[in-house]
Write a protein that holds these residues in place. Structure first.
Motif, short mmCIF file in Angstrom:
data_model
loop_
_atom_site.label_atom_id
_atom_site.label_comp_id
_atom_site.label_asym_id
_atom_site.label_seq_id
_atom_site.Cartn_x
_atom_site.Cartn_y
_atom_site.Cartn_z
N VAL A 160 7.58 11.89 4.65
CA VAL A 160 7.13 13.31 4.97
C VAL A 160 6.88 13.32 5.73
O VAL A 160 6.87 12.49 6.67
CB VAL A 160 5.76 13.28 3.86
N PRO A 161 6.74 14.88 6.35
CA PRO A 161 6.51 15.32 7.37
C PRO A 161 4.89 14.55 7.94
O PRO A 161 4.61 14.24 7.57
CB PRO A 161 6.15 17.12 7.48
N LEU A 162 4.76 14.74 9.26
CA LEU A 162 4.04 14.26 10.46
C LEU A 162 2.82 15.60 10.00
O LEU A 162 2.95 16.74 10.32
CB LEU A 162 4.05 13.81 11.34
N LEU A 163 1.41 15.47 9.65
CA LEU A 163 0.56 16.58 10.23
C LEU A 163 -0.07 15.99 11.02
O LEU A 163 -1.32 15.09 11.11
CB LEU A 163 -0.42 16.18 8.49
N GLN A 164 -0.96 16.82 12.82
CA GLN A 164 -1.67 16.69 13.05
C GLN A 164 -3.02 16.84 12.90
O GLN A 164 -3.51 17.53 12.26
CB GLN A 164 -1.40 17.66 13.99
N ALA A 165 -3.54 15.64 13.15
CA ALA A 165 -5.41 15.48 12.81
C ALA A 165 -5.65 15.86 14.27
O ALA A 165 -7.04 16.43 13.32
CB ALA A 165 -5.23 13.87 12.49
N ALA A 166 -5.73 15.80 15.27
CA ALA A 166 -6.20 15.86 15.63
C ALA A 166 -5.71 16.65 17.53
O ALA A 166 -4.81 16.27 17.25
CB ALA A 166 -7.49 14.70 16.50
N GLU A 167 -5.94 16.83 18.63
CA GLU A 167 -5.33 17.54 19.29
C GLU A 167 -4.91 15.84 19.77
O GLU A 167 -6.41 14.98 20.51
CB GLU A 167 -6.47 18.52 20.57
N TYR A 220 0.34 -1.40 0.06
CA TYR A 220 0.28 0.13 0.32
C TYR A 220 0.82 1.49 0.17
O TYR A 220 1.79 1.80 0.58
CB TYR A 220 -0.48 -0.15 1.11
N TYR A 221 -0.03 2.27 -0.86
CA TYR A 221 0.92 3.67 -0.44
C TYR A 221 -0.49 5.09 -0.66
O TYR A 221 -0.52 5.22 -1.62
CB TYR A 221 1.22 4.05 -1.96
N GLY A 222 0.02 5.66 0.11
CA GLY A 222 -0.83 6.57 0.18
C GLY A 222 -0.67 7.24 2.17
O GLY A 222 -0.36 6.87 2.80
N ALA A 223 -2.40 7.89 2.12
CA ALA A 223 -2.71 8.71 3.18
C ALA A 223 -3.08 7.04 4.36
O ALA A 223 -3.74 6.35 4.24
CB ALA A 223 -3.54 9.34 2.81
N VAL A 224 -2.20 7.71 5.65
CA VAL A 224 -2.69 6.98 6.69
C VAL A 224 -2.74 7.71 7.84
O VAL A 224 -1.87 8.26 7.93
CB VAL A 224 -1.02 6.10 7.36
N GLU A 225 -4.20 7.82 8.58
CA GLU A 225 -3.94 8.38 10.05
C GLU A 225 -4.40 7.27 10.30
O GLU A 225 -4.86 6.86 10.62
CB GLU A 225 -5.73 9.00 9.56
N GLY A 226 -3.40 7.86 11.88
CA GLY A 226 -4.39 7.06 13.22
C GLY A 226 -3.82 7.68 14.97
O GLY A 226 -3.05 8.19 15.15
N ARG A 227 -3.89 6.98 15.26
CA ARG A 227 -3.54 8.02 17.02
C ARG A 227 -2.19 7.02 17.37
O ARG A 227 -2.36 5.50 17.05
CB ARG A 227 -5.09 7.54 18.04
N VAL A 228 -1.47 7.73 18.10
CA VAL A 228 -0.16 7.06 18.18
C VAL A 228 -0.52 6.86 19.71
O VAL A 228 -0.98 7.05 20.09
CB VAL A 228 0.91 8.52 18.65
N GLN A 237 -1.75 11.62 20.56
CA GLN A 237 -2.17 12.60 19.18
C GLN A 237 -2.72 11.63 17.83
O GLN A 237 -1.96 10.56 17.31
CB GLN A 237 -0.49 13.54 18.58
N ARG A 238 -3.59 12.04 17.34
CA ARG A 238 -4.21 11.46 16.20
C ARG A 238 -2.94 11.90 15.04
O ARG A 238 -3.03 13.55 14.78
CB ARG A 238 -5.07 11.99 15.67
N ILE A 239 -2.19 11.93 14.35
CA ILE A 239 -1.22 11.75 13.49
C ILE A 239 -2.16 11.79 11.62
O ILE A 239 -2.49 10.52 11.90
CB ILE A 239 -0.46 12.16 13.15
N MET A 240 -0.99 12.39 10.85
CA MET A 240 -1.66 12.04 9.12
C MET A 240 -0.02 11.89 8.64
O MET A 240 0.60 13.25 8.78
CB MET A 240 -2.31 12.85 8.63
N THR A 241 0.02 11.44 7.65
CA THR A 241 0.89 11.03 7.12
C THR A 241 0.82 10.03 5.78
O THR A 241 -0.39 10.14 5.45
CB THR A 241 2.35 10.55 7.41
N THR A 242 2.19 10.38 5.01
CA THR A 242 1.80 9.50 3.26
C THR A 242 2.82 8.45 4.00
O THR A 242 3.81 8.61 4.09
CB THR A 242 1.92 10.13 2.62
#
Length: 685
Positions: free
Chosen positions: A206-213, A111-119, A167-172
């Motif tokens: 790629v850098p991480l993005l914060q999806a939620a506090e 798989y290659y694409g967006a991944v979102e989850g809670r650390v 923390q909930r983060i997003m990345t590729t």
């Protein structure tokens, strides 16, 4: 008065009567046997070639219930035998239940694409990269029903400051399914990942993005405290002493250098970094004896009240606090269970260090996490603890005069502990890590006392004084102790032949060694000879281990041929993890480039293999194979069928996993990794 017909039993009694008498003689010594048979039931489950179905599970449940009924009715006689059989079946049921409880989707494609989850957790990979374990995962274009419950991502070029747990983060990211064994019968990472609930692993550049506090629950607050303590230790103790202090206090090894880790492994001191039974025991022991010694200075309390139980009651919360502070890893959880059982025995007025306590701890750990039986942590912890209990029981029965008291008693205890624990854990360490530290006992004699008498107590004192700002002196002294330990590790690692490579044992070797040691611990008198015999059979099986003549990697990019100089590898770089695993399992300390530079073994001694490294040389290797016959190994499938040649490309090997070839009477015996794994839930179909 006994009837005349029974006089002379058990010699003249029937077989059943002798069994009943033997079972009655085990009263007071049954728990270690029950823990052993429970572990055997778990081991039997993991050794099955296929997962039992619903009908088989129901039959086992009914059989266990019937055996428990027989055991209750015969409790005054031979009821212990059906009880053991029932506990054996319950061990297998516990393992299968755990397998079903942790079941979850596993990614079956790249798989290659967006991944979102809670650390959920943060650690470091072998290369030093920050590694995140995510739960509550969302993947682009993947339904929630097929999304893994947890994924693990290494950050290459991502955020310099890792996110906080919760923390909930997003990345590729690139994700792949857990890899299979590097060779048939090797370490089964797919099974390991299954019980960690990991359905995919990969990396992100790629850098991480914060999806939620970040969530504000207790777990997040504990993680924040752990990070603050780790940062504070590294700031107050610069360099590697601070990194080691953070590792043994909070479990954060991120600042440890590769050189220090290598020295600790070569000197058999790497266990000092893992927060396990040693650290928990040192902490609990320091608190227990400090409290008890302090109360002993107050005669009215010491003479009238159970200060021993009071000290145990104070030590237990400290053990629980250390469990949370260290991150609550599996090894730390196991250590806490053992410490809690020992302290519980003291609170109940029983002897803390006994085989009964060890057996209770083993039963709790195995019932809670049956898969722990297959890991080195459980095996080494309980082997060392059981061996120490037996050794000190034997020493206490001897009349050694003043050698068991004062400073001589402390020296004797240190010497016996290092030798006995080192000898008990050596087979398991050598089997799992393919190396044997020649001077491990020496290193532990010099380092472990410093850890127990200086480093751990002073770090605890520093933690208690930290809120008052008075921790500086304690940390400074602890840092000197850590420097001593690191100096010992570097000196021992530099000794000639400090590390001896060891050949990986066959599948039956470790079970036989473990069972033999367990029987020696459980049995009494001449019964221990059976345990020694089983242990010797395990060692004999290890001595005659036969390594594969040919190994073909799962992706067809690496081939290894056994020869007089050692294993020749088809590539000098690439597939480094697989190459390293093959050489280590051979007991070969050579690096991959050196193994690739060896002379390739001649075809008369091995199957005729035609190895294509890529698309460029594939036509030539295919033509050779069509002319001479044999095997064509290629990552890329040939454009047309190759007559008279068996083709093993990446697609074909994906279904079998790594293939090993052994010489046989009628040709070559082939076995694949999937054959050895069997039809189990964690094995891809």
């Amino acid at each position: 008065m006994q009837p005349a017909a029974t006089v002379g039993a058990p010699a003249e009694a029937g077989f059943g009567a002798r069994i009943a008498l033997a079972c009655q003689d085990l009263r007071g010594h049954r728990l270690p046997w029950l823990a052993t048979v429970f572990a055997c039931g778990i081991g039997a489950y993991f050794a099955l070639p296929a997962e039992p179905g619903g009908a088989a599970r129901l039959a086992v449940v009914l059989a266990a219930a019937a055996l428990l009924t027989l055991a209750w009715r015969g409790r005054a006689g031979a009821g212990f035998l059906p009880l053991c059989c029932a506990v054996f079946l319950l061990g297998g049921l516990a393992a299968q239940t755990r397998t079903q409880l942790v079941a979850g989707p596993v990614l079956d494609f790249r798989y290659y694409g967006a991944v979102e989850g809670r650390v959920r957790a943060i650690d470091r990979s072998a290369s030093g990269a920050v590694r995140l374990t995510l739960d509550r995962v969302r993947l682009d274009r993947v339904s929630q029903a097929e999304t893994p419950r947890r994924v693990r991502i290494s950050l290459h070029g991502g955020a310099e400051v890792p996110p906080m747990p919760g923390q909930r983060i997003m990345t590729t990211a690139h994700l792949s399914p857990p890899a299979g064994p590097t060779e048939p019968g090797g370490f089964d990472f797919q099974r390991h990942a299954w019980f960690l609930k990991l359905g995919a692993l990969g990396y992100s550049r790629v850098p991480l993005l914060q999806a939620a506090e970040a969530e504000t629950g207790w777990a997040t607050r504990v993680a924040s405290i752990r990070q603050a303590i780790g940062d504070g230790l590294r700031a107050r103790l610069p360099g590697q002493p601070g990194a080691v202090a953070a590792a043994i206090t909070t479990g954060d090894r991120s600042a440890l250098s590769e050189a220090v880790v290598a020295d600790l492994r070569a000197s058999n001191l790497a266990h000092l970094l893992a927060i396990s039974g040693l650290h928990m025991g040192l902490l609990v022991g320091f608190v227990f004896w400090t409290v008890r010694g302090g109360l002993a200075l107050i005669p009215p309390l010491a003479l009238r009240y159970p200060t021993r139980q009071w000290a145990a009651g104070v030590a237990l919360p400290f053990a629980l606090a250390y469990l949370f502070l260290s991150g609550g890893g599996i090894a730390t959880q196991r250590a806490f269970v053992m410490a809690a059982v020992m302290l519980g025995a003291v609170l109940l007025g029983q002897r803390a260090l006994s085989l009964r306590s060890v057996a209770i701890a083993a039963l709790i750990v195995l019932a809670w996490r049956p898969e722990a039986l297959t890991g080195p942590g459980f095996q080494m912890s309980f082997a060392a603890t059981g061996a120490l209990v037996l050794a000190f029981r034997r020493i206490s029965a001897l009349d050694l005069g003043g050698w068991t008291r004062g400073w001589r008693g402390a020296v004797l205890a240190l010497l016996v502990s290092s030798i006995v624990a080192g000898a008990a854990t050596a087979p398991f360490a050598a089997a799992h890590f393919n190396r044997l530290g020649q001077f491990g006992v020496l290193a532990n004699l010099l380092a472990v006392p410093m850890m127990g008498t200086v480093v751990m107590p002073l770090l605890l004192v520093a933690m208690l004084l930290w809120p008052l700002g008075l921790e500086g002196w304690a940390l400074a002294l602890a840092g000197l102790g850590i420097e001593w330990i690191l100096g010992v590790a570097a000196w021992v690692a530099a000794l000639p032949e400090a590390v001896r490579p060891v050949v990986a044992p066959g599948a039956a070797v470790l079970p036989l060694i473990g069972l033999g040691m367990a029987i020696v611990g459980c049995a009494r008198g001449r019964g221990r000879a059976l345990g020694v015999a089983v242990f010797a059979c395990g060692l004999a099986g290890w001595a005659v281990t036969v390594r594969p003549a040919v190994l073909i990697a799962e992706d067809a990019r690496l081939v290894g041929l056994a020869g007089a100089e050692g294993r020749w590898l088809s590539r000098e770089s690439g597939a480094g993890f697989t190459a390293e695993a093959w050489l280590e399992n051979d007991g070969d300390a050579a690096a991959q480039p050196l193994a690739a530079a060896r002379a390739r073994p001649g075809d008369p001694d091995l199957p005729r293999l035609h190895v294509a490294r890529g698309k460029r040389d594939l036509p030539d290797r295919a033509a050779d194979c069509a002319t001479l016959g044999g095997w064509l190994i290629t990552p890329n499938p040939p454009e047309a069928p190759v007559a008279g040649c068996r083709v093993l490309d990446a697609e074909a090997l994906r279904a079998t996993g790594t293939i090993a070839l052994y010489p046989g009477k009628d040709g070559w015996w082939e076995i694949s990794a999937r054959d050895r794994q069997g039809a189990r839930p964690w094995v891809p179909r």
